[in-house]
Design an enzyme around this catalytic site. Structure first.
Site, PDB file in Angstrom:
ATOM      1  N   GLY A   1      63.110  80.777  79.059  1.00  0.00           N
ATOM      2  CA  GLY A   1      64.516  80.786  78.685  1.00  0.00           C
ATOM      3  C   GLY A   1      64.962  82.186  78.313  1.00  0.00           C
TER       4      GLY A   1
ATOM      5  N   GLY B   1      68.296  84.201  76.030  1.00  0.00           N
ATOM      6  CA  GLY B   1      69.518  84.147  75.243  1.00  0.00           C
ATOM      7  C   GLY B   1      70.178  85.509  75.197  1.00  0.00           C
ATOM      8  N   GLY B   2      71.157  85.639  74.321  1.00  0.00           N
ATOM      9  CA  GLY B   2      71.878  86.888  74.221  1.00  0.00           C
ATOM     10  C   GLY B   2      71.029  88.034  73.720  1.00  0.00           C
ATOM     11  CG  MET B   3      70.539  89.074  70.154  1.00  0.00           C
ATOM     12  SD  MET B   3      70.858  90.815  70.412  1.00  0.00           S
ATOM     13  CE  MET B   3      69.422  91.534  69.653  1.00  0.00           C
ATOM     14  CB  ALA B   4      65.093  86.981  72.297  1.00  0.00           C
TER      15      ALA B   4
ATOM     16  CG  ASP C   1      70.321  80.243  64.942  1.00  0.00           C
ATOM     17  OD1 ASP C   1      71.397  79.617  64.896  1.00  0.00           O
ATOM     18  OD2 ASP C   1      69.905  80.807  65.965  1.00  0.00           O
TER      19      ASP C   1
END
Length: 206
Positions: A19, A21-24, A136
């Site tokens: 996967g 995401g925006g950061m990782a 989170d």
């Protein structure tokens, strides 16, 4: 960031991307030394400025060690941490059952829903007693074992990604809560956002 599939990061061989995401980006990985599958989450270097990266690296080791001390059957285990081409990464327990997010949108019997949420609540209580706030909590951060047992992941990743001079890295969305009110606690050091606050969960069955 180009895919790292097929590469080796030290003792870890990257098998496939799970996967992004925006950061990782997270990869399924094989630990050649211990001969087991693990997951590696790499912070994407292009997602932050050089100044933000320096702040992040200073904090990363301290936070990773805090995560590794957590020991609970419903919290993903952190095995290792490191840095690859200026990208910090965490090595974590790998679970085959996917995320709770994949099960949302489909009606679920009350008993099954309670069976998923109660262990997560106990894991959060344990972490809070250890003075660690998740920051989170959302279905995408609840991973499932092969038998369907829930495990909390991404503890304090939002804390790791914070920048000293501001609340949080601009535009990353880290700390965003998907359906759990009161779980977002990211803020400046010493602010009310850093202090534990009362919160609760509810779910409906029909």
């Amino acid at each position: 960031m180009p895919t790292l599939t097929g590469l080796d990061i030290g003792r870890y061989h990257i098998i496939e991307q799970l996967g992004e995401g925006g950061m990782a980006t997270i990869y399924k990985t094989f630990d050649n030394r211990l001969e087991r599958q693990v997951a590696i989450k790499l912070i994407r270097r292009e997602a932050v400025t050089p100044q933000q990266l320096q702040h992040m690296l200073k904090r990363f080791e301290r936070e990773a060690k805090s995560l590794a001390r957590l020991s609970h059957p419903n919290i993903i285990k952190v095995h290792d941490f490191g840095e690859y081409e200026d990208m910090p990464y965490l090595v974590m327990e790998y679970l085959e059952g996917g995320t709770l997010k994949a099960k949302t949108g489909t009606p679920m019997p009350y008993a099954d829903a309670a069976g998923l949420l109660l262990p997560v609540a106990r894991a959060l209580e344990y972490a809070h007693n250890e003075k660690i706030i998740h920051r989170d909590v959302k279905p995408a951060n609840i991973l499932l074992s092969r038998t369907g047992e829930p495990h909390l992941s991404d503890f304090r990743v939002a804390k790791i990604l914070e920048v000293e001079s501001s609340n949080i890295l601009t535009g990353t969305g880290v700390g965003w809560v998907a359906g759990i009110h009161g779980a977002r606690t990211v803020g400046r050091k010493g602010s009310s956002a850093d202090r534990p606050r009362p919160w609760g969960w509810s779910f409906s069955s029909w």
